[in-house]
Each structure stands twice: as C-alpha cells, then as structure tokens.
Design a protein around this motif. Structure first.
Motif, PDB file in Angstrom:
ATOM      1  N   UNK A 192      63.421  56.014  24.805  1.00 47.89           N
ATOM      2  CA  UNK A 192      64.273  54.824  24.638  1.00 47.89           C
ATOM      3  C   UNK A 192      64.915  54.748  23.248  1.00 47.89           C
ATOM      4  N   UNK A 193      65.281  55.913  22.705  1.00 48.30           N
ATOM      5  CA  UNK A 193      66.031  55.952  21.448  1.00 48.30           C
ATOM      6  C   UNK A 193      67.521  56.037  21.748  1.00 48.30           C
ATOM      7  N   UNK A 194      67.875  56.923  22.676  1.00 52.36           N
ATOM      8  CA  UNK A 194      69.285  57.081  23.045  1.00 52.36           C
ATOM      9  C   UNK A 194      69.626  56.019  24.083  1.00 52.36           C
ATOM     10  N   UNK A 195      69.823  54.805  23.610  1.00 56.42           N
ATOM     11  CA  UNK A 195      70.235  53.719  24.488  1.00 56.42           C
ATOM     12  C   UNK A 195      71.032  52.704  23.674  1.00 56.42           C
ATOM     13  N   UNK A 196      71.780  51.878  24.374  1.00 53.18           N
ATOM     14  CA  UNK A 196      72.731  50.990  23.714  1.00 53.18           C
ATOM     15  C   UNK A 196      72.049  49.958  22.821  1.00 53.18           C
ATOM     16  N   UNK A 197      70.882  49.467  23.221  1.00 55.68           N
ATOM     17  CA  UNK A 197      70.206  48.452  22.416  1.00 55.68           C
ATOM     18  C   UNK A 197      69.758  49.027  21.069  1.00 55.68           C
ATOM     19  N   UNK A 198      69.342  50.298  21.044  1.00 56.28           N
ATOM     20  CA  UNK A 198      68.939  50.927  19.781  1.00 56.28           C
ATOM     21  C   UNK A 198      70.137  51.087  18.856  1.00 56.28           C
ATOM     22  N   UNK A 199      71.265  51.519  19.416  1.00 52.04           N
ATOM     23  CA  UNK A 199      72.492  51.649  18.619  1.00 52.04           C
ATOM     24  C   UNK A 199      72.901  50.293  18.048  1.00 52.04           C
ATOM     25  N   UNK A 200      72.803  49.257  18.878  1.00 56.21           N
ATOM     26  CA  UNK A 200      73.171  47.909  18.439  1.00 56.21           C
ATOM     27  C   UNK A 200      72.302  47.463  17.273  1.00 56.21           C
ATOM     28  N   UNK A 201      70.991  47.612  17.410  1.00 58.67           N
ATOM     29  CA  UNK A 201      70.074  47.186  16.348  1.00 58.67           C
ATOM     30  C   UNK A 201      70.278  47.998  15.078  1.00 58.67           C
ATOM     31  N   UNK A 202      70.566  49.297  15.245  1.00 59.62           N
ATOM     32  CA  UNK A 202      70.778  50.153  14.084  1.00 59.62           C
ATOM     33  C   UNK A 202      71.986  49.686  13.280  1.00 59.62           C
ATOM     34  N   UNK A 203      73.054  49.345  13.959  1.00 63.31           N
ATOM     35  CA  UNK A 203      74.265  48.889  13.271  1.00 63.31           C
ATOM     36  C   UNK A 203      74.087  47.497  12.681  1.00 63.31           C
ATOM     37  N   UNK A 204      73.492  46.582  13.456  1.00 63.18           N
ATOM     38  CA  UNK A 204      73.333  45.198  12.998  1.00 63.18           C
ATOM     39  C   UNK A 204      72.402  45.133  11.796  1.00 63.18           C
ATOM     40  N   UNK A 205      71.278  45.841  11.853  1.00 64.70           N
ATOM     41  CA  UNK A 205      70.277  45.757  10.789  1.00 64.70           C
ATOM     42  C   UNK A 205      70.688  46.505   9.524  1.00 64.70           C
ATOM     43  N   UNK A 206      71.650  47.420   9.629  1.00 60.69           N
ATOM     44  CA  UNK A 206      72.029  48.231   8.464  1.00 60.69           C
ATOM     45  C   UNK A 206      73.477  48.022   8.038  1.00 60.69           C
ATOM     46  N   UNK A 207      74.124  46.984   8.550  1.00 57.60           N
ATOM     47  CA  UNK A 207      75.520  46.723   8.178  1.00 57.60           C
ATOM     48  C   UNK A 207      75.648  46.497   6.677  1.00 57.60           C
ATOM     49  N   UNK A 208      74.705  45.744   6.096  1.00 62.63           N
ATOM     50  CA  UNK A 208      74.777  45.475   4.654  1.00 62.63           C
ATOM     51  C   UNK A 208      74.562  46.752   3.847  1.00 62.63           C
ATOM     52  N   UNK A 209      73.676  47.648   4.317  1.00 59.84           N
ATOM     53  CA  UNK A 209      73.428  48.907   3.607  1.00 59.84           C
ATOM     54  C   UNK A 209      74.653  49.818   3.668  1.00 59.84           C
ATOM     55  N   UNK A 210      75.344  49.816   4.805  1.00 58.48           N
ATOM     56  CA  UNK A 210      76.571  50.608   4.934  1.00 58.48           C
ATOM     57  C   UNK A 210      77.600  50.152   3.907  1.00 58.48           C
ATOM     58  N   UNK A 211      77.758  48.834   3.775  1.00 60.50           N
ATOM     59  CA  UNK A 211      78.721  48.288   2.821  1.00 60.50           C
ATOM     60  C   UNK A 211      78.332  48.662   1.394  1.00 60.50           C
ATOM     61  N   UNK A 212      77.038  48.547   1.067  1.00 61.95           N
ATOM     62  CA  UNK A 212      76.577  48.929  -0.269  1.00 61.95           C
ATOM     63  C   UNK A 212      76.826  50.405  -0.536  1.00 61.95           C
TER      64      UNK A 212
END
Length: 341
Positions: free
Chosen positions: A48-68
């Motif tokens: 259950x790594x390659x699934x849409x919910x994991x991608x969503x959480x990865x982007x949402x939880x790391x959006x601030x780190x991406x910007x930094x």
C-alpha cells in the motif's frame, strides 16, 4: 589550413560539454533512482505504498519542505547558505497566529508573514553583500534573532480559530475518488508549493537572473568581469529564500493550525539536505529546482517507510538522513573531480 585550425578546437569543446552536462545531472538522477527504489522497497516490504492516498499524504505533509528546498536552491547555487529559514518560520508563524487572534484579516496576515520572511532574507543579504559577513555567520545571526523574537512573543502554543479563513489553505480537494479511502487529494497549500516550483524553474532556466545565479556559483569574479549584476542578484537570492520561508510558514500553519516558538528547529538542515540530495552542488554553480523537489520527497518518503516499519526508532531518521547526505556529498566530490579533469 586556416579553416582546419578554426574547426579543430570546436569538436573537442562540444565533446567536453555533453559529458559535463551528464555529470551535472548525475546526482539528480541518483536521487530519482533512490526515490523509485524506496517506493519499490516499501511496496514489497509493507504494501500500500503505490496508491493515491500515499501520494496525497506525501505532498500535503511535505509542501512546506518543498518550498524551503526551492529557496535554499537559489542560495546554494550561488555558493552560499541560509541557516535562518527554520527560525524565520517560527517567528512568522507565531506572529501570524497572534495577529489573527487579535482580529486581523487572515489574508492580510498571510501577506505580513511572507513579508516577515522577506525582511529577514533582506537583512541577511545586506550583511553578506555590503558588510562582507560570511553567509554562515550572517544567517546564523538571523536564526538566533528570529528564534529569540519568536520566544519573546510566546512560549506556549498559539492556536488558530477553527473558523478562521486562514485554514482554507489546508482544505482538502478530492481530485480522484478512489476505492474506500484511497483518494487522490491535494490542498491549496500543495498547489502553492507547485506554483513556487514552476516559477522558480522559470526564473532559474529562462531569465537573466537565473543565468546570473549559476554564473556566480561557477565563478563570482568571472561573473563580475562579464558585467552581470552580481551584487543585486546575491541580495535577491537571500530575499527569495526568506520570502519562501514565509510562504512555508503560511502553508505549515494553515495545515497544523498551531504555532510555537520551537517550530522549525532543524528544518533548515532538512531543506539543505533535500537540496543537496536533489543534486545541487554545495560549491554552487550546478543544480536543479526539480532535483530539490525530488530530494524533499525522498526525505518525506523515508519518514513514511520508517513509520510503516514500526521497529525503527524515530531518532534513527536523522542518522539515515545523515548517511544519505554523506553519500551524495561524496558523489558530488566525484563529479567535481571528474569535471576538473
């Protein structure tokens, strides 16, 4: 005879340029390979790594780190460093929540938070460019200043009102309705982070400012001899880094709904690690915004895998991050040695 003399050096020049470009891409490609490898390992080991919910959480939880990481990319490309961004997030976040609780308009507060970050970046740029302070010392001073100001404002958690319009940046938008809870979801904060990446990519690869950033990292003296606006550009990269720290503060505060004076401790190191893992040379002059995004996602996915495993202590995250960072620094050294040949 003369034509042979003219054309003979052109061939090896092109021959040298092509492998050099490939060498510059090598750390970024390595980061991409590691990311894909982590995804495959996680899917095989935990499922259950390659699934849409994991991608969503990865982007949402790391959006601030991406910007930094994007902001640090500008700075490191010039051969500089910015240690203040984590503390700037703390001060900007605490200030913003306190202003909202005092009755300020949430949209105005967002602008104020971003301007606070830009002001710290400007102060660092002035110290570095006009007072010849080393970037490490200048941004370290700004880190202590911002952290101290955040602690003076409040030493307890400051919470956003539940009904505040500020929280709209954390509102979840369902893009794909999957089975059960396996939905592809993003937030306005993720959209803002992606827009930051697009704008940064355009600036670095399609504008004179971007070319100057790379030129400064390659050789500041040569950039000055070429008549490039070195002083102004070096000021701007720190303003950009500080401004994006303010943007990251807005995204993170909206998602978490809370601000503390201890927020952001160590985040500057995470952002530097993401940038270096993504292929930006610490010596400057080579690197890619998209590589920094990959680096941030590598760190985010590593946290996901450690959480899924359950047997790895949380403190091991820093050890693993340090190991990955060391590998990429050594890879950079090998790339530089090869380029110098």
């Amino acid at each position: 005879m003369s034509s042979a003399t003219v054309t003979r050096p052109e061939a090896p020049t092109g021959a040298r340029t092509r492998p050099r470009l490939r060498l510059d891409l090598l750390p970024t490609l390595a980061a991409l390979v590691i990311f894909v490898g982590m995804v495959i390992y996680g899917e095989v080991a935990y499922g259950r790594i390659v699934q849409m919910s994991t991608i969503s959480n990865l982007l949402i939880n790391n959006a601030h780190l991406i910007v930094l990481a994007v902001g640090l990319t500008f700075v490191i490309l010039t051969g500089g460093i910015d240690l203040s961004v984590g503390a700037v997030i703390a001060f900007s976040s605490v200030s913003g929540v306190m202003l909202i609780n005092a009755g300020w308009n949430p949209w105005l507060v967002m602008i104020v938070m971003i301007l606070i970050g830009a002001a710290f970046g400007l102060a660092s740029g002035v110290l570095i460019q006009y007072f010849n302070v080393q970037p490490f010392i200048a941004t370290l001073a700004m880190m202590f200043l911002a952290r101290g100001l955040a602690s003076m404002l409040s030493t307890k958690p400051e919470r956003l009102p539940d009904e505040s319009a500020f929280r709209v940046l954390a509102e979840q938008w369902k893009i794909i309705d999957g089975p059960k809870v396996n939905d592809l979801v993003i937030t306005p904060g993720v959209v803002v982070a992606l827009l930051v990446v697009v704008v940064a990519f355009f600036i670095l690869h399609r504008t004179r400012t971007g070319r100057t950033v790379y030129a400064i990292g390659g050789s500041e003296q040569s950039a000055q001899l070429m008549g490039l606006p070195v002083h102004r550009t070096k000021m701007w990269v720190y303003v950009i880094s500080g401004l994006l720290a303010g943007v990251a503060a807005v995204i993170y505060t909206a998602r978490l709904g809370i601000a503390q004076n201890i927020t952001g401790i160590g985040w500057e190191l995470d952002a530097i690690a993401a940038t270096v893992i993504g292929g930006t040379l610490l010596t400057g002059g080579a690197g890619f915004v998209l590589g920094s995004v990959v680096g941030a996602l590598v760190l985010g996915l590593m946290n996901v895998l450690i959480t899924r495993d359950g047997t790895v202590p949380p403190e091991a995250t820093t050890i693993i991050t340090g190991g990955i960072l060391l590998v990429f620094v050594l890879l950079q050294r090998a790339v530089l040695a090869r380029r110098n040949q």
